[in-house]
Design an enzyme around this catalytic site. Structure first.
Site, PDB file in Angstrom:
ATOM      1  CG  ASN A 260       7.108  -1.086   5.410  1.00  0.00           C
ATOM      2  OD1 ASN A 260       6.121  -0.871   6.327  1.00  0.00           O
ATOM      3  ND2 ASN A 260       6.882  -1.068   4.559  1.00  0.00           N
TER       4      ASN A 260
ATOM      5  CE  LYS B 156       4.622  -2.532   2.575  1.00  0.00           C
ATOM      6  NZ  LYS B 156       4.106  -3.105   1.594  1.00  0.00           N
TER       7      LYS B 156
ATOM      8  CG  HIS C 260       7.690   1.566   0.940  1.00  0.00           C
ATOM      9  ND1 HIS C 260       6.544   1.873   0.246  1.00  0.00           N
ATOM     10  CD2 HIS C 260       8.075   0.937   1.472  1.00  0.00           C
ATOM     11  CE1 HIS C 260       6.441   0.528  -0.102  1.00  0.00           C
ATOM     12  NE2 HIS C 260       7.332   0.045   0.717  1.00  0.00           N
TER      13      HIS C 260
ATOM     14  CD  GLU D  65       3.208   0.319   0.059  1.00  0.00           C
ATOM     15  OE1 GLU D  65       3.344   0.437   1.518  1.00  0.00           O
ATOM     16  OE2 GLU D  65       3.504  -0.975  -0.837  1.00  0.00           O
TER      17      GLU D  65
ATOM     18  CD  GLU E 294      10.586  -2.239  -0.366  1.00  0.00           C
ATOM     19  OE1 GLU E 294      10.682  -3.044  -0.022  1.00  0.00           O
ATOM     20  OE2 GLU E 294      10.382  -1.471  -0.552  1.00  0.00           O
TER      21      GLU E 294
ATOM     22  N   GLY F 120       4.251  -6.295  -2.901  1.00  0.00           N
ATOM     23  CA  GLY F 120       2.515  -7.191  -2.564  1.00  0.00           C
ATOM     24  C   GLY F 120       1.552  -7.886  -3.702  1.00  0.00           C
TER      25      GLY F 120
ATOM     26  CB  SER G 293       6.799 -10.166  -3.458  1.00  0.00           C
ATOM     27  OG  SER G 293       5.932 -10.239  -3.958  1.00  0.00           O
TER      28      SER G 293
ATOM     29  N   GLY H  30       7.894  -6.745   3.336  1.00  0.00           N
ATOM     30  CA  GLY H  30       6.357  -6.498   3.697  1.00  0.00           C
ATOM     31  C   GLY H  30       5.162  -7.445   4.556  1.00  0.00           C
TER      32      GLY H  30
END
Ligand code: PGA
Length: 251
Positions: free
Chosen positions: A12, A14, A98, A100, A168, A174, A213, A234
């Site tokens: 991903n 992003k 997701h 985010e 996730e 992250g 991560s 990510g």
């Protein structure tokens, strides 16, 4: 790892990647044959790069996906992109829900379910993300949160061919933090039970990714956990060497 399920290693990107990132994607395409025995590979770049990447990926062992879609096929929705447009550009899978998107855009389970259905309508696989926040984890609510998200975000008619679920934990995205293998095993086992009770045999075969991560140094351990059928990555998916090394870590 459930033996019969072929792992999926999905990147991903992003909001990262200009046209020049095609060089990194080329390196992924070049290295893909070497890891094709281990896992399916999917790269989800920003929408602006999907068409160029899918042209490059034709005939290669890397799929191209998208990171979000609008639930409707067309209409007066300024700035949005329909699943049909993403598939037209070459996407074969669309990430929906997701964390985010849930946090930055206030997306809830019902909208995410409609987006997953939009992915199907367009002919793409839906990759539905779920996961608890740090506060929810600290309050001991992880399993309740996941149960609610699965119930609300997964459409009826989910099958191993049209759906991937990505667990996730928001606090692991992250941050460099990951749950222990024991925690991942317990949570993936819990999700698997819910999938099989709702979708029967299909639920047993739906790919269940871990995300948060994942990097080359922890991939082998995480990918070896029961009911982990790949990863959603990510940061480490932006570099071909790391992305391919993670795929190599699949059992
Ligand atoms: P990360 O992101 O690998 O950078 O933690 C994972 C994700 O958000 O899908």
């Amino acid at each position: 790892m459930t033996d019969a399920i072929r792992p999926l290693i999905a990147g991903n990107w992003k909001m990262n990647g200009l046209k020049a990132a095609a060089a990194e994607f080329d390196a992924m395409l070049n290295g893909a044959a070497e890891v094709a025995g281990k896992a399916d590979l999917l790269v989800c770049p920003p929408a602006t790069l999907i068409a160029a990447f899918s042209d490059k990926a034709r005939g290669k062992a890397v799929g191209v996906g998208a990171q979000d879609c609008h639930p409707k096929p067309s209409g007066a929705h300024t700035g949005d992109v329909a699943a049909e447009m993403l598939v037209d550009a070459g996407a074969t899978a669309i990430i929906v829900g997701h964390s985010e998107r849930r946090a930055d855009h206030g997306e809830g389970d019902a909208l995410i379910r409609h987006k997953a259905e939009a992915a199907w309508r367009a002919g793409a696989v839906a990759i539905v993300c779920i996961g608890e926040t740090q506060a929810q984890r600290d309050a001991g609510q992880t399993l309740d949160i996941l149960r609610g998200q699965l119930h609300g975000s997964l459409p009826e008619g989910s099958t191993a061919a049209n759906l991937v679920v990505a667990y996730e934990p928001v606090w692991a995205i992250g941050t460099g933090l990951t749950p222990t293998s024991q925690d991942v095993e317990q949570i993936h086992g819990f999700i698997r039970e819910l999938l099989t009770s709702r979708f029967k045999a299909d639920g047993a075969a739906i790919r269940l990714l871990y995300g948060g991560s994942v990097k080359p140094s922890n991939a082998a351990e995480l990918m070896a956990v029961k009911n982990v059928n790949g990863a959603l990555i990510g940061g480490a998916s932006l570099k071909a060497a790391d992305f391919l090394a993670i795929a190599k870590g699949c059992p």
